[in-house]
Design a protein around this motif. Sequence first.
Motif, short mmCIF file in Angstrom:
data_model
loop_
_atom_site.label_atom_id
_atom_site.label_comp_id
_atom_site.label_asym_id
_atom_site.label_seq_id
_atom_site.Cartn_x
_atom_site.Cartn_y
_atom_site.Cartn_z
N UNK A 52 0.77 -1.05 0.07
CA UNK A 52 0.08 0.22 -0.37
C UNK A 52 1.23 1.11 -0.36
N UNK A 53 2.11 1.56 0.55
CA UNK A 53 2.55 2.67 0.83
C UNK A 53 3.95 3.45 -0.68
N UNK A 54 3.68 1.23 -0.89
CA UNK A 54 4.62 1.24 -2.47
C UNK A 54 4.07 2.62 -3.17
N UNK A 55 2.84 2.01 -3.57
CA UNK A 55 1.68 2.99 -4.44
C UNK A 55 2.02 4.07 -4.78
N UNK A 56 2.09 4.84 -3.31
CA UNK A 56 2.31 6.58 -3.28
C UNK A 56 3.62 6.57 -3.48
N UNK A 57 5.09 5.48 -2.57
CA UNK A 57 5.62 6.51 -3.16
C UNK A 57 6.78 5.56 -4.81
N UNK A 58 6.22 4.85 -5.24
CA UNK A 58 6.72 4.10 -6.74
C UNK A 58 6.78 5.70 -7.66
N UNK A 59 7.25 5.74 -8.67
CA UNK A 59 6.99 6.19 -9.91
C UNK A 59 8.26 5.56 -10.69
N UNK A 60 7.40 6.02 -12.21
CA UNK A 60 7.92 5.49 -13.04
C UNK A 60 9.59 6.15 -13.38
N UNK A 61 10.58 5.52 -13.93
CA UNK A 61 11.23 6.00 -14.01
C UNK A 61 12.06 6.25 -14.83
N UNK A 62 12.48 6.79 -16.01
CA UNK A 62 12.42 7.52 -17.22
C UNK A 62 14.36 7.38 -17.44
N UNK A 63 15.56 7.17 -16.17
CA UNK A 63 16.66 7.43 -17.62
C UNK A 63 16.98 6.06 -16.66
N UNK A 64 18.08 4.88 -16.69
CA UNK A 64 18.27 4.23 -15.68
C UNK A 64 19.66 3.87 -16.26
N UNK A 65 20.67 3.51 -14.70
CA UNK A 65 21.94 3.29 -14.68
C UNK A 65 21.76 1.94 -15.47
N UNK A 66 23.22 1.35 -16.19
CA UNK A 66 23.56 1.14 -16.54
C UNK A 66 24.26 -0.73 -16.09
N UNK A 67 24.16 -0.53 -15.32
CA UNK A 67 24.41 -1.54 -13.77
C UNK A 67 23.74 -1.97 -13.74
#
Length: 266
Positions: free
Chosen positions: A4-19
């Motif tokens: 339930x908390x993750x619903x409000x903290x998660x966001x879509x990532x636009x740029x990822x590390x290559x690691x």
Amino acid sequence: MELYDAIFYRKSIEFYSTKPITEFLIKEVKRLCSDITYLNTNLNIKAHVIDRGHLINFSTNNKIQIKAPHYILITSNQGEDYLENIGYALQEVTLEMACLGLGTTWLKCMLDREEIEEFVNLDKIDGQDESEIEYPQAIIAFGYPDQGEALFRSSSAVHDRHKMKHICKTYDEKWFNALNALRVAPSINNCQPWTLEKRENGFDLFENEHKKRLELEKYSRISMGVALKHFEIGCKYDNIDIEYRKFDVKNKRKKSYFISIIEKNV
């Protein structure tokens, strides 16, 4: 972190590390993807973990919207309600991955079955009806965010979403957390295609009509499944036991009846 908390903290990532992520986390993601559940048990939805992300980049001629070190490729047969079941099943995976400290992004899929057969184990199609054949339907990018991009929203961040009164005008306060979880659900082009109307012991859920493009319509259906999963998690948070049922409900102006949410044992 709870789902339930993750619903409000998660966001879509636009740029990822290559690691690449750690071997332990890859195993955890594969475990989550091997244990997905969905509403229509006659479907054959699979979540394939592509730990070598370059395979997706190569197969799409580097036209994938967001580059990441890893991807989840979702395949399914085209049975009843398969798109919403994809959203329902895989959104829980993205929230579990957020709890593991991983970033995720839902992406459109531009791949054909023939383009993935070399690196994804698909069922043979000999003797199968067309409705039983599994095809690639959506992609989820995942990994660590690139330097400078936060993994989570801050606690004070405002979601770019409709206000509550826009999605449901009348409701009892006991439903607030579930409705708010649905309200902030991610959707294709942030179209937020959902509206709810109060009914006895629950709600009727409608899908808002939009300018009908086949591509947008497909991903709108996936978005509706994501919203159902958010609502369900919000109900579990408040110990409200629900079920999804379909009734003979008329469509509204510019709204198509989708499904009803009913509280059990009331």
